[in-house]
Design a protein around this motif. Structure first.
Motif, PDB file in Angstrom:
ATOM      1  N   LYS A  45       0.826  -1.213   0.000  1.00 49.75           N
ATOM      2  CA  LYS A  45       0.000   0.000   0.000  1.00 49.75           C
ATOM      3  C   LYS A  45       0.861   1.265   0.000  1.00 49.75           C
ATOM      4  CE  LYS A  45      -1.916  -1.188   3.916  1.00 49.75           C
ATOM      5  NZ  LYS A  45      -1.106  -2.375   4.238  1.00 49.75           N
ATOM      6  N   THR A  46       1.810   1.298   0.935  1.00 49.05           N
ATOM      7  CA  THR A  46       2.672   2.483   1.019  1.00 49.05           C
ATOM      8  C   THR A  46       3.524   2.618  -0.239  1.00 49.05           C
ATOM      9  OG1 THR A  46       2.718   2.399   3.423  1.00 49.05           O
ATOM     10  CG2 THR A  46       4.515   3.588   2.361  1.00 49.05           C
ATOM     11  N   THR A  47       3.986   1.492  -0.753  1.00 49.84           N
ATOM     12  CA  THR A  47       4.781   1.518  -1.983  1.00 49.84           C
ATOM     13  C   THR A  47       3.987   2.170  -3.111  1.00 49.84           C
ATOM     14  OG1 THR A  47       5.898  -0.486  -1.272  1.00 49.84           O
ATOM     15  CG2 THR A  47       6.067   0.066  -3.604  1.00 49.84           C
ATOM     16  N   PHE A  87       1.796  11.096   5.676  1.00 46.76           N
ATOM     17  CA  PHE A  87       2.703   9.980   5.901  1.00 46.76           C
ATOM     18  C   PHE A  87       2.211   9.034   6.987  1.00 46.76           C
ATOM     19  CE2 PHE A  87       5.063  13.375   4.039  1.00 46.76           C
ATOM     20  CZ  PHE A  87       5.949  12.758   3.176  1.00 46.76           C
ATOM     21  N   GLN A  88       2.596   7.769   6.816  1.00 45.49           N
ATOM     22  CA  GLN A  88       2.255   6.754   7.819  1.00 45.49           C
ATOM     23  C   GLN A  88       2.860   7.154   9.161  1.00 45.49           C
ATOM     24  OE1 GLN A  88       2.947   2.859   6.291  1.00 45.49           O
ATOM     25  NE2 GLN A  88       2.387   1.815   8.180  1.00 45.49           N
ATOM     26  N   VAL A  89       4.125   7.578   9.142  1.00 44.25           N
ATOM     27  CA  VAL A  89       4.756   8.146  10.329  1.00 44.25           C
ATOM     28  C   VAL A  89       4.806   9.657  10.078  1.00 44.25           C
ATOM     29  CG1 VAL A  89       6.845   8.258  11.707  1.00 44.25           C
ATOM     30  CG2 VAL A  89       6.146   6.086  10.665  1.00 44.25           C
ATOM     31  N   LEU A 172      -3.483   9.832   1.675  1.00 52.01           N
ATOM     32  CA  LEU A 172      -3.222   9.780   3.113  1.00 52.01           C
ATOM     33  C   LEU A 172      -2.782   8.370   3.472  1.00 52.01           C
ATOM     34  CD1 LEU A 172      -6.522  11.587   4.232  1.00 52.01           C
ATOM     35  CD2 LEU A 172      -4.250  12.622   4.061  1.00 52.01           C
ATOM     36  N   ASP A 173      -1.567   8.269   4.047  1.00 46.05           N
ATOM     37  CA  ASP A 173      -1.081   6.939   4.424  1.00 46.05           C
ATOM     38  C   ASP A 173      -1.424   6.689   5.893  1.00 46.05           C
ATOM     39  OD1 ASP A 173       0.149   4.515   4.618  1.00 46.05           O
ATOM     40  OD2 ASP A 173       2.079   5.164   3.810  1.00 46.05           O
ATOM     41  N   GLU A 174      -2.443   5.901   6.100  1.00 43.11           N
ATOM     42  CA  GLU A 174      -2.905   5.534   7.452  1.00 43.11           C
ATOM     43  C   GLU A 174      -3.111   6.746   8.355  1.00 43.11           C
ATOM     44  OE1 GLU A 174      -1.223   2.088   9.136  1.00 43.11           O
ATOM     45  OE2 GLU A 174      -0.747   1.165   7.217  1.00 43.11           O
ATOM     46  N   PRO A 175      -4.092   7.572   8.017  1.00 44.98           N
ATOM     47  CA  PRO A 175      -4.321   8.788   8.811  1.00 44.98           C
ATOM     48  C   PRO A 175      -4.687   8.503  10.263  1.00 44.98           C
ATOM     49  CG  PRO A 175      -6.101   8.451   7.216  1.00 44.98           C
ATOM     50  CD  PRO A 175      -5.013   7.493   6.863  1.00 44.98           C
TER      51      PRO A 175
HETATM   52 MG   LIG Z   1       2.411   1.176   4.796  1.00 47.66          MG
END
Ligand SMILES: [Mg+2]
Ligand SMILES: Nc1ncnc2c1ncn2[C@@H]1O[C@H](COP(=O)(O)OP(=O)(O)OP(=O)(O)O)[C@@H](O)[C@H]1O
Lengths: 268, 319
Positions: A45-47, A87-89, A172-175
């Protein structure tokens, strides 16, 4: 909605050595749609978000944004095209206050001509900054250093900073990851109503199926770098393959809303 | 713009301090004036390192630009017969800017220790070239004739001292304005999070390149002033790695807190070295090194942080 999709991804590939993180991904997203991306840890997913926003160069395939080929361009050029991300982080300026974070973001987004050489805090920027903090519920923590914020507030700040450039599409990566369960809906309500108001196309990665069900028009389910299901949530969340490979539940769903209550299992 | 400059408290304080120094110069003995000129010149180069340090970068090789500035003064005299103060300063800054701009394309791709050491490597190359090239003065270098001011060749060093003060004031004001601007404020942001800056649509590489050229310009101007103050340039006193080392030394001693700090730090350094040399001609490095150790242990924010214990100075930071 126009006929040309705002984002069009064709045959996207990415491998890291032996690991295939993206395989033949084909997705067209019309402007204004809200898309939820689900998938187990390491599904790619993030990729996908990284490639679309220029952080990673794909091994193959093309990415078109508003009709233009943006495959492999630098993140800042994607931002200039109106495509940005969170970002996820959370990626915020940790040693600056919330206000300074947003002012930096605003100053960079609004820079024209010699603006970069003028003092940072003009009255218009300060007013705009206040408005954004109010919209994202950050007014009370305006003077707090970002490193001292709760996860939830930091996520909101991260998203607010992405939004100041006025993107047409936001990924949005894992908001809501790392955010206390009771805060999640409040955060999503805040973010989604702000984005709806500006007509921004949204794609967000989410592990919590309740949130997916509540906010998205369409679900993309990833497994091993492939999109195994692309459908509205009512269908996607009861798809047997999705339930087995993504949600991790092989029991037959009892109702279209079966995903409700599976949030904890899915989050693990 | 002018209003923004004149209302800035740091600018006012710097102007006041340097004016007082210029006035004092009329009464002080020649060796003190000389020491202060060396201090001010070196302070301008340290100001350049401060611009980098605020972004979390350090250069161990700014002797490169210091030396280029000094040699620009010497060679423009040797080849073109230039002796005018303003032209000498311009030549020094110009040469450093051109070199900094060109090398910046390489430097902007590196961070941390690699960034710091790359400039040093280039400065060693320049040192090697200078030492080996007869036409560039080899190990002896050149003597630099008296500086003139629009054709006027004043007696003594007072006028040169005042001119150097004026240049340092101008550089300090420019850097202060820069640090207050959006680009200048990107310092902490870049140190904190480069990815975020990129995703705000700005090129971190470009921001670092600009900062590098600014710091090179300051070091170049500094070298030019040093050449005029000393009346002599040679590879060992202008380019050798110890020159770069001293600049880093003073930067840490002065602290990053203010554009005035580099000048205070550099002047203190000059006198510290003079007295240390008088007290212990063979072990003066011990005294200078020991002082830096004490500062690192007890004043991590440098000498400036000592001043910041006074509320007036503390407020300048948030001005
Ligand atoms: Mg990810
Ligand atoms: N920079 C990288 N180098 C090597 N392998 C990578 C890199 N980035 C991702 N991977 C691998 O690619 C695969 C997909 O990773 P990705 O981060 O996209 O997963 P994800 O779906 O976002 O997972 P999560 O839910 O844990 O965030 C994983 O196997 C991961 O180990």
């Amino acid at each position: 909605m126009t006929d040309v999709p705002i984002l069009s991804v064709k045959d996207l590939q990415k491998s890291f050595g032996a690991v295939t993180a993206a395989k033949d991904i084909n997705v067209d997203i019309p402007a204004g749609q809200v898309v939820g991306v689900i998938g187990a840890n390491g599904a790619g997913k993030t990729t996908f978000v990284n490639m679309v926003t220029g952080y990673l160069k794909p091994s193959g395939g093309t990415i078109r944004f508003r009709g233009r080929d943006i495959t492999g361009i630098a993140p800042r050029l994607a931002v200039h095209q109106g495509l940005t991300r969170s970002f996820q982080v959370s990626q915020v300026f940790m040693t600056l206050s919330v206000r300074q974070n947003l002012l930096s973001a605003l100053a960079l987004a609004r820079r024209k001509g010699g603006a970069l050489l003028r003092p940072i805090a003009g009255p218009e920027l300060l007013a705009e900054c206040d408005a954004i903090m109010a919209r994202y519920g950050l007014t009370d923590v305006a003077e707090h250093e970002a490193s001292a914020l709760s996860q939830g507030s930091r996520k909101l700040l991260d998203i607010a900073m992405a939004v100041v450039s006025g993107p047409r599409m936001l990924l949005l990566d894992e908001p809501t990851s790392g955010v206390a369960a009771e805060e999640k809906f409040a955060i999503m309500d805040t973010v989604m109503s702000a984005l709806k108001a500006s007509g921004t196309t949204v794609l967000f990665i989410e592990h919590d199926m309740e949130i997916v069900e509540r906010y998205v028009d369409r679900v993309l389910a990833f497994f091993s770098g492939e999109v195994i299901c692309d459908a509205p949530p009512a269908r996607a969340l009861i798809d047997p393959k999705v339930r087995e490979l993504v949600i991790g539940d092989t029991r037959a769903p009892t109702a279209p809303t079966a995903a409700t209550g599976q949030a904890e299992a899915a989050y693990a | 713009m002018l209003h923004a400059i004149l209302s800035d408290k740091t600018v006012r304080l710097t102007a006041l301090a340097l004016l007082a120094l210029a006035a004092a110069g009329l009464m002080l003995p020649a060796w003190v004036v000389n020491n202060m000129m060396f201090g001010l010149a070196r302070g301008a180069a340290v100001l350049g390192l401060l611009v980098l340090w605020r972004t979390g970068l350090m250069s161990f090789g700014h002797g490169l630009y210091f030396g280029l500035g000094a040699y620009a003064v010497a060679l423009s005299e040797h080849w073109l017969g230039l002796s005018d103060f303003a032209l000498r300063i311009l030549a020094a800054i110009l040469v450093a800017v051109v070199a900094g701009f060109a090398l910046g394309f390489i430097l902007r791709r590196y961070r941390d220790i690699f960034f710091a050491m790359l400039s040093l490597a280039f400065s060693m190359v320049l040192y090697g070239i200078l030492v080996k090239t007869e036409a560039l003065g080899s190990t002896d270098g050149f003597s630099v004739s008296q500086t003139t001011f629009l054709g006027w060749a004043p007696e003594g060093k007072q006028v040169l001292f005042t001119a150097i003060i004026t240049v340092c004031l101008a550089l300090a004001v420019l850097v202060q304005m820069y640090l207050r601007s959006t680009l200048g404020r990107l310092t902490t942001a870049i140190r904190d999070n480069e990815i975020r800056v990129e995703y705000l649509g700005y090129s971190v590489a470009r921001a670092i390149h600009i900062k590098y050229v600014i710091s090179a310009a300051l070091a170049g101007g500094a070298g030019g002033m040093m050449a005029m103050a000393l009346g002599q340039v040679d590879p060992d006193s202008m380019v050798y790695w110890t020159v770069s080392g001293e600049l880093v030394f003073i930067t840490i001693m002065a602290g990053p807190g203010s554009v005035l700090a580099p000048f205070i730090g550099a002047i203190i350094f000059e006198f510290l070295r003079t007295y240390a040399f008088e007290i212990a001609p063979h072990a003066w490095q011990l005294i200078v090194g020991g002082t830096l150790l004490l500062i690192i242990f007890f004043l991590p924010g440098g000498i400036w942080s000592l001043l910041e214990r006074i509320p007036f100075f503390r407020r300048l930071r948030h001005d």
